[in-house]
Structures are given as structure tokens and as C-alpha cells.
Write an enzyme that holds these catalytic residues in place. Structure first.
Site, PDB file in Angstrom:
ATOM      1  N   GLY A 221      42.269  43.002  46.114  1.00  0.00           N
ATOM      2  CA  GLY A 221      41.915  42.003  47.066  1.00  0.00           C
ATOM      3  C   GLY A 221      42.367  42.519  48.490  1.00  0.00           C
ATOM      4  N   SER A 222      42.138  41.570  49.190  1.00  0.00           N
ATOM      5  CA  SER A 222      42.641  41.857  50.668  1.00  0.00           C
ATOM      6  C   SER A 222      43.883  41.827  50.750  1.00  0.00           C
ATOM      7  CB  SER A 222      42.183  40.472  51.451  1.00  0.00           C
ATOM      8  OG  SER A 222      42.598  39.259  51.034  1.00  0.00           O
TER       9      SER A 222
ATOM     10  N   GLU B  75      45.921  43.546  48.898  1.00  0.00           N
ATOM     11  CA  GLU B  75      46.478  45.101  48.464  1.00  0.00           C
ATOM     12  C   GLU B  75      46.018  46.088  49.295  1.00  0.00           C
ATOM     13  OE1 GLU B  75      44.848  42.374  46.350  1.00  0.00           O
ATOM     14  OE2 GLU B  75      47.028  41.852  46.048  1.00  0.00           O
TER      15      GLU B  75
ATOM     16  N   GLU C 160      41.101  41.728  35.740  1.00  0.00           N
ATOM     17  CA  GLU C 160      42.786  42.149  35.609  1.00  0.00           C
ATOM     18  C   GLU C 160      43.210  42.333  34.287  1.00  0.00           C
ATOM     19  OE1 GLU C 160      41.403  39.991  37.734  1.00  0.00           O
ATOM     20  OE2 GLU C 160      41.912  40.339  39.505  1.00  0.00           O
TER      21      GLU C 160
ATOM     22  N   HIS D 160      45.752  41.419  42.101  1.00  0.00           N
ATOM     23  CA  HIS D 160      45.431  40.731  43.508  1.00  0.00           C
ATOM     24  C   HIS D 160      45.967  39.327  43.289  1.00  0.00           C
ATOM     25  CE1 HIS D 160      43.681  38.862  46.938  1.00  0.00           C
ATOM     26  NE2 HIS D 160      43.116  37.988  46.284  1.00  0.00           N
TER      27      HIS D 160
ATOM     28  N   HIS E  42      53.887  35.595  10.709  1.00  0.00           N
ATOM     29  CA  HIS E  42      52.503  35.166  11.290  1.00  0.00           C
ATOM     30  C   HIS E  42      52.306  33.860  10.815  1.00  0.00           C
ATOM     31  CE1 HIS E  42      47.994  35.848  12.927  1.00  0.00           C
ATOM     32  NE2 HIS E  42      48.441  34.696  13.168  1.00  0.00           N
TER      33      HIS E  42
END
Ligand code: TZD
Ligand code: CA
Length: 528
Positions: A25-26, A28, A47, A70, A281
């Protein structure tokens, strides 16, 4: 003058980290500008795929993976991947771009508010350096800490106006640091542990993923053969630490307290190596151990050792300790374990195919050193009963059970292991969580064979609903998804098959294709 960015790339080089997985994104862009030619950037469209690929790559190479996300939104999309990496002890450095320092206090657009809190508790450490000059130390610390035992993800939030600032000259010392963990047992502790094994009348060995991560599978074989002990794989296994074809191999322990005690009945000493005690589990309360049994755990993770509900534990290098024990113990006088019963080959000809039939055909046709990355959750037991896995690094599963791991991880593993064939076995439910990994596979021509088992339902949840006696649960079916169209849309050749012959020929073709391919195969539900 060395900038923060140049020193950061030098630190990454120093650690052999030259592959970056991410989605920018901006925030980075100034980290990525003038991208060095000796680095490669593997772009993920989401991501969750970025961190899944990095996780698979790091597990398969055994070296730290590097992710660039980002801000908060990108970190948030990756949280399922943090959970898997945390449970898998995967060494990852995850960085996220932060707004510029001059504006952060106003919280403008793309501010990662309270950034260091966001990924907790699924990281060993998270930091937003107080000054730009502190970024190199944070990067160096993150690279060392992520790989030191127990390995795990660390997170750095870095304001994007830091990158062009000058690095302090003293920071260059960071390039010369060598940091390692010792982790072997001292002679006394080794002798005492070996003596306990030698004294045991009917020991059993339970192995976990950290044995495979340490590539200590052969040491585990030596130990099991000298001890003449049966070997189980610890429950909820995300890796395969022991050859499934070995006569001592008994299978995958069931992930319930009551069942594990039943499966280990008659043994007086349970040696657990490379696994938590245990990754249960389903909740089926019962005795934690069979009557008369003692437990010793060997783990690289102090918290695993501390939180185990019973037995003794040793924290150290799992591979080195297993190797030393295999050298130290005597040859047990008892007879060697007999090979386990394996299931009869599945019957051919059913339409839709039984999932077991798909497993048998893959096992028959795939290379013997193929690597399976699995996210078909209702066929896990059948895989451990049927598949012949003999080499380290043959099996990966999301260690936190977080779906969306396997498709991207398969791409990461194939990038790390170009000489072995990676096969991703994915349920038609799981296939939707990180399906964008197909695009990255196509863009980089990563020759994973993706096999989608289409049974039209969340099979594992149907099983669990029955176990919990939960009736009339909605939202358990996933009909009418066209994975051939989806794969084609992302640039991956795909085919739908409904019969044995069609699957076998499509699978054989895919194995030779040298590029990613996807096979959607209709399978029966309920599983036989
Ligand atoms: C991120 C995420 N979301 C939801 C789940 C819950 N879940 C879900 C939704 C499962 C169904 C998977 O269905 P599938 O079609 O992929 O495979 P099977 O039909 O073989 O079970 S198994 C399971 O634990 C999860 N584990 N992880
Ligand atoms: Ca399914």
C-alpha cells in the site's frame, strides 16, 4: 551515507532473506523503491495468501520468511496466518508500513493505531521503533528472535518516512552479529534420560512437528529402532516427523484426552519429542495418561514445557537431543514392534469417488518424495492411514487449524523445494479462504498440483456436529462452486473429473505439466 532502507536490505542479505512476500500500500512504497535486483518480491492478492506463502516457504527452507503488509488492514487480513505460524513455530518477520511520524498523532488515513498490540498474542515480539534510527536494531532483533528457539513470528510496524533517514554509523555493527542457541543436554542430564528409557519395560514414542522442522526424522528412527518402541505422531499434526512406512509407525494419535490414554494403554513410559503435550481438539475428558505410565517431553519451547498438564519436560534442541539419545541408549532386549495393519485399497469404479480412492490414486501415481500440503479436513485420518510419506518435509497442515493456509503454503513450499512435486489437497470449503494464491502460482509458474475434493459440504464440521450432538446446524453446505472457472480466471489450467480413470489421467498429466494446475474431483459425502 547509509540510509535506514539500505542497511535494512543489507541486514536481510546477511541473514539470507532475499525473498519478500507481500501486498503493498502507500505506506510500503518507500521501503520498496529501487527494489534491489538480488531480491524477489512475491506478490499475493490478499495478505492471508502472503503470510501463508511465507509460512510454507519458511517451514520448507528452515529459514526465516519475510512478509511486508499494508498497515492495520493488511495485518488484520493476515491474522489467521499469524495463528498458524505461531502454532507451527515458523520463523517469520512480518513488517507493516505505518503512517509518517509527523502525522501519526492525528491518526490520519492508514494509521496503524496501537500497531504493536494488533498481532498479539500470536507473535514472540512486536515493535514500532521509537525513532527511525532504531529501525535497524529492530530489524536485526526480529531476524534473530524469530529464528531462536522456539522459533516464531515477530512483527514490526515502521513509519514510512523512516526509510530515507541516515542510519547511525554504530548500527553497522549489526551486520557482523552471529547469534545461535546451544540446546544440547549436558552429559549428566543425557545419561539420566537415557537410563530412564533403558529402564522402561514398554516405552512408546510420540513425535511432533518440531522433529520434522529440525530434519531429525532419521534420529527418531534410530532411537525407535534401538528402543524397539512403537511410534505415534502427536495429535493435530501439522507435519510428518517419522516415515509412515516404517514398521514401528503406529499412526496419528486421536486429539482427545480419553482416546490418547486408550491408544497408549500398556506403556510405562511415553517419550514425547517436538510436540506440545498435547494439541487436543475435541473435548473428551479422561485420564491424561494410562495407568502406570510416566511421560517425558523434549521440546524447544519453554512455554510448551511449562504448560503441559502432566509429566516431565526438557527444553532444548530437539534434533540434537534425539541424536544424542539414539547414540546413548542400549539396544532393547524386547522384540521389535510388528508393522501396523494398513487399510485395504479402496474399490475402483464408484461415482462420485470415495475420498480414499483419490488418496490411493495420488499415492500410487505421485513421485515417492512428493510433498502434500493438506486442507481437506475430513480426510486427515485417511491420509495418515494410506499415504506413504518417507522423507522429511513431506506433509504440511495449518498448525492452528486456520483454513486458508494450504493453498498459499503450497506455493511457498514449492518455491522452497523446486526439485520435489508439491500437491495441495484442498476441501471445497477450505479452497475459498486464500484462493488468490492460484494467481500468484500462475504469475510465477509455480508447478503445484491443486486437487480440490468437492463433497459439497463442510465435512469436518458435520463430523464435529455429530460428536457434539449439535442438531439442525445451518450453514454446513457449500454447493454450486465452480473451481474450474475460478482457477481459469486466475490463470491456472483446470479440469473437473468424476471417475477414477478421469482423475488418474488428469493427475498424471498435471504431474508432468511443469506449471500450476487444478483438478476438481467430485467425492462422496458422507465419507465412507
Ligand atoms: C479460518 C477458518 N474458518 C473456519 C474454520 C472452521 N472449519 C471449517 C469451516 C471447516 C470445513 C472445511 O470444509 P472442507 O470442504 O474444506 O473440507 P472437508 O469437507 O473435508 O471437511 S473445518 C474447520 O475447522 C477454520 N478452521 N478456519
Ligand atoms: Ca468439503
Amino acid at each position: 551515507m547509509t540510509t535506514i532502507r539500505h542497511l535494512t536490505y543489507d541486514l536481510l542479505r546477511r541473514h539470507g532473506v532475499t525473498t519478500i512476500f507481500g501486498n503493498p500500500g502507500s505506506n510500503e512504497l518507500l521501503f520498496l523503491e529501487d527494489f534491489p535486483s538480488d531480491f524477489r518480491y512475491i506478490l499475493a492478492l490478499h495478505e492471508g495468501a502472503a503470510i501463508g506463502m511465507a509460512d510454507g516457504y519458511a517451514q520448507a527452507t528452515g529459514h526465516t520468511g519475510f512478509v511486508n503488509l499494508h498497515s492495520a488492514a493488511g495485518t488484520g487480513n493476515a491474522m489467521g496466518g499469524f495463528a498458524n505460524a505461531w502454532n507451527a513455530h515458523t520463523p517469520l518477520v512480518v513488517t507493516a508500513g505505518q503512517q509518517v511520524r509527523a502525522m501519526m498523532g492525528i491518526e490520519p488515513l492508514l494509521t496503524n493505531i496501537d500497531a504493536t498490540t494488533l498481532p498479539k498474542p500470536l507473535v514472540k515480539w512486536s515493535c514500532e521503533p521509537a525513532r527511525a534510527e532504531d529501525v535497524p536494531l529492530a530489524i536485526s532483533r526480529a531476524l534473530h528472535l524469530s529464528a531462536l528457539p522456539a522459533p516464531g513470528p515477530v512483527y514490526l510496524s515502521i513509519p514510512y518516512d523512516d526509510w530515507d533517514k541516515p542510519a547511525e554509523p554504530e548500527s553497522l555493527r549489526l551486520l557482523k552479529r552471529a547469534v545461535s542457541a546451544a540446546g544440547a543436554l549436558d552429559a549428566g542430564a543425557l545419561a539420566a534420560l537415557a537410563a530412564r528409557l533403558d529402564r522402561s519395560a514398554n516405552p512408546v514414542i510420540v513425535l511432533g512437528p518440531d522433529v520434522d522442522a529440525a530434519r531429525a526424522n532419521a534420529h527418531a528412527v534410530r532411537l525407535a529402532e534401538r528402543l524397539k518402541a512403537p511410534v505415534w505422531v502427536a495429535p493435530s499434526a501439522p507435519r510428518c516427523p517419522f516415515p509412515t512406512t516404517h514398521p514401528n509407525f503406529r499412526g496419528l494419535l486421536t486429539a482427545s484426552m480419553a482416546d490418547i490414554s486408550r491408544q497408549l494403554e500398556g506403556h510405562d513410559l511415553v517419550l514425547v519429542a517436538g510436540a506440545p503435550v498435547f494439541r487436543y481438539h475435541q473435548y473428551e475428558p479422561g485420564p491424561l495418561l494410562p495407568p502406570g505410565a510416566e511421560l517425558i517431553q523434549i521440546t524447544c519451547d519453554a512455554d510448551e514445557a511449562a504448560r503441559a498438564p502432566m509429566g516431565d519436560a526438557v527444553v532444548g534442541d530437539v534434533g540434537r537431543i534425539l541424536a544424542a539419545l539414539a547414540d546413548k541408549i542400549g539396544e532393547a532386549a524386547r522384540p521389535a514392534p510388528q508393522p501396523r495393519e494398513t487399510p485395504a485399497p479402496s474399490a475402483p469404479g464408484s461415482v462420485p469417488l470415495a475420498a480414499e480412492r483419490v488418496l490411493d490414486l495420488m499415492d500410487e501415481l505421485a513421485p515417492s518424495d512428493a510433498i502434500y500440503v493438506n486442507e481437506s479436513t475430513s480426510t486427515i485420518e485417511a491420509m495418515w492411514e494410506r499415504m506413504r510419506w518417507e522423507h522429511p518435509g513431506s506433509y504440511y497442515f495449518g498448525a492452528a487449524g486456520g483454513l486458508g493456509f494450504a493453498m498459499p503454503a503450497a506455493v511457498g513450499v514449492q518455491l522452497a523445494e523446486p526439485d520435489r512435486q508439491v500437491i495441495a489437497l484442498i476441501g471445497d470449503g477450505s479452497a475459498n479462504y486464500s484462493v488468490t494464491a492460484l494467481w500468484t502460482a500462475a504469475q510465477h509458474s509455480v508447478p503445484v498440483v491443486f486437487v480440490i475434493l468437492r463433497n459439497g459440504t463442510y465435512g469436518a464440521l458435520r463430523w464435529f456436529a455429530r460428536a457434539l450432538k449439535a442438531e439442525h446446524v445451518p450453514a454446513l453446505d457449500v454447493p454450486d462452486i465452480d473451481f474450474v472457472a475460478i482457477a481459469t480466471g486466475y490463470g491456472v489450467e483446470a479440469v473437473r473429473v468424476d471417475t477414477d480413470e478421469a482423475f488418474a489421467s488428469a493427475f498424471a498429466r498435471a504431474l508432468k505439466a511443469g506449471k500450476p494446475s487444478l483438478i476438481e474431483v467430485a467425492t462422496a459425502w458422507p465419507a465412507t
